[in-house]
Design a protein around this motif. Structure first.
Motif, mmCIF file in Angstrom:
data_model
loop_
_atom_site.group_PDB
_atom_site.id
_atom_site.type_symbol
_atom_site.label_atom_id
_atom_site.label_comp_id
_atom_site.label_asym_id
_atom_site.label_seq_id
_atom_site.Cartn_x
_atom_site.Cartn_y
_atom_site.Cartn_z
ATOM 1 N N ALA A 140 0.729 -0.662 0.054
ATOM 2 C CA ALA A 140 0.357 0.293 -0.283
ATOM 3 C C ALA A 140 0.927 0.939 -0.005
ATOM 4 N N LYS A 141 2.255 0.977 -0.092
ATOM 5 C CA LYS A 141 2.947 1.982 -0.194
ATOM 6 C C LYS A 141 3.360 3.086 1.185
ATOM 7 N N GLU A 142 2.719 2.008 2.501
ATOM 8 C CA GLU A 142 2.520 2.188 3.368
ATOM 9 C C GLU A 142 3.932 2.980 3.816
ATOM 10 N N TYR A 143 5.369 3.002 3.671
ATOM 11 C CA TYR A 143 6.189 2.639 4.462
ATOM 12 C C TYR A 143 7.057 3.008 5.715
ATOM 13 N N GLU A 144 6.348 4.126 6.645
ATOM 14 C CA GLU A 144 5.881 4.699 7.375
ATOM 15 C C GLU A 144 5.660 3.300 8.839
ATOM 16 N N GLN A 145 3.942 3.212 8.017
ATOM 17 C CA GLN A 145 4.062 1.959 8.981
ATOM 18 C C GLN A 145 3.974 1.385 9.133
ATOM 19 N N ALA A 146 5.102 -0.180 8.032
ATOM 20 C CA ALA A 146 5.904 -0.965 7.904
ATOM 21 C C ALA A 146 7.010 -0.432 8.651
ATOM 22 N N ARG A 147 8.346 0.402 9.166
ATOM 23 C CA ARG A 147 8.856 0.636 9.787
ATOM 24 C C ARG A 147 8.332 0.431 10.934
ATOM 25 N N HIS A 148 7.000 0.764 11.349
ATOM 26 C CA HIS A 148 6.123 0.768 12.837
ATOM 27 C C HIS A 148 6.299 -0.395 13.469
ATOM 28 N N TYR A 149 5.729 -0.889 12.610
ATOM 29 C CA TYR A 149 5.310 -2.685 13.042
ATOM 30 C C TYR A 149 6.144 -4.272 12.731
ATOM 31 N N THR A 150 7.600 -2.741 11.746
ATOM 32 C CA THR A 150 8.343 -4.288 11.829
ATOM 33 C C THR A 150 9.252 -3.787 13.813
ATOM 34 N N ILE A 151 9.080 -2.513 14.180
ATOM 35 C CA ILE A 151 9.687 -2.941 14.971
ATOM 36 C C ILE A 151 9.495 -2.783 16.134
#
Length: 283
Positions: A140-151
């Motif tokens: 979904a191109k939500e890269y900040e969300q991807a970073r957030h959930y990875t952390i």
């Protein structure tokens, strides 16, 4: 999950029947495992055809290959398969080295390896969930969300790893006693477990979990190259060198492993912070 649980129960019951009643020995254990997997596969294939499922298959005979989709899958699957294959081959080389150390070392190494594998299952489960979550965010191109959930999920996995390690570490004497280990093997297993698990609580999670996020974003080649090189240099080469040069026994295996954990932790965390893992478009 339910099918996997049932498969394990069938495997246990099959072991009892084929080994202790029919006296088939090792062949009975293999036959039990095979039959339980066949039954599980049949049940899964039946469930996949049920219309009540969100995703189901009308007919297996109507399935046709879609080259474009298969190519996208293989771009992820092949590097991941190579990584896993090299990892398993490396473990085989290490096991061959351990087999020359004598029965005491072999028994202790087997016990510690089994406990170490069990201690990380909860964290691995979180990592598999991370792949789905991060994959959707990247798609979904939500890269900040991807970073957030990875952390976030890495933190949860760290907590899970710490709890599992502590749960095994404190009653380790009782566990080796329950396993019926000889005194010398049990003593060595207890000593190794305390060393390995103390280190595992700190470095295992940042070594293992971020790679799930990288793979979910399509950064599979970096993970494959890093994991393969680290595995062979740290685990295999170091273990063989320490065993044959300094005669360190099974401790050499775990020195190589924790070195692998440490190096990969720093490499994967550096890659994660660089944002280069967002540059791979899968779909």
């Amino acid at each position: 999950m339910a099918i996997a649980f049932g498969s394990n129960i069938l495997n246990i019951l099959g072991n009892i029947f084929f080994i202790f009643i029919l006296n088939l020995g090792v062949a009975g254990a293999a036959l039990s495992t095979l039959l339980s997997r066949i039954i599980s596969a049949a049940i899964i294939l039946i469930f996949l055809k049920q219309p009540k499922q969100d995703l189901y298959i009308d007919s297996y005979l109507s399935i046709r290959p879609e080259i474009e989709t298969i190519t996208k899958i293989l771009k992820i699957g092949i590097p991941t398969g190579i990584e896993n294959g090299m990892f398993q081959f490396g473990k085989l080389v290490i096991q061959s080295t351990v087999s020359t150390m004598g029965t005491t070392a072999i028994a202790a190494q087997a016990m510690v390896a089994m406990l170490e594998s069990f201690a990380c299952q909860a964290s691995i489960g979180i990592g598999l969930g991370m792949m789905s979550v991060v994959g959707k965010c990247v798609g979904a191109k939500e890269y900040e969300q991807a970073r957030h959930y990875t952390i976030l999920l890495t933190k949860y996995a760290w907590i899970a790893c710490f709890i599992c390690c502590a749960t095994i570490l404190f009653p380790i004497k009782q566990i080796t006693s329950l396993a019926g280990m000889e005194a010398e093997s049990a003593k060595l297993a207890i000593w190794l477990t305390r060393i390995v698990f103390t280190y595992k609580m700190i470095f295992w999670t940042p070594y293992f979990l971020p790679s799930y996020g990288l793979k979910a974003a399509g950064d599979v080649k970096f993970s494959m190259i890093t994991s393969t090189l680290s595995m062979w240099i740290c685990r295999v080469v170091d273990t063989i060198f320490l065993v044959h040069t300094f005669h360190m026994g099974p401790l050499a295996v775990w020195i190589g492993m924790v070195a692998d954990w440490t190096i990969r932790s720093f490499i994967f965390l550096t890659r994660f912070k660089s944002n280069k893992w967002f540059e791979h478009n899968i779909i």
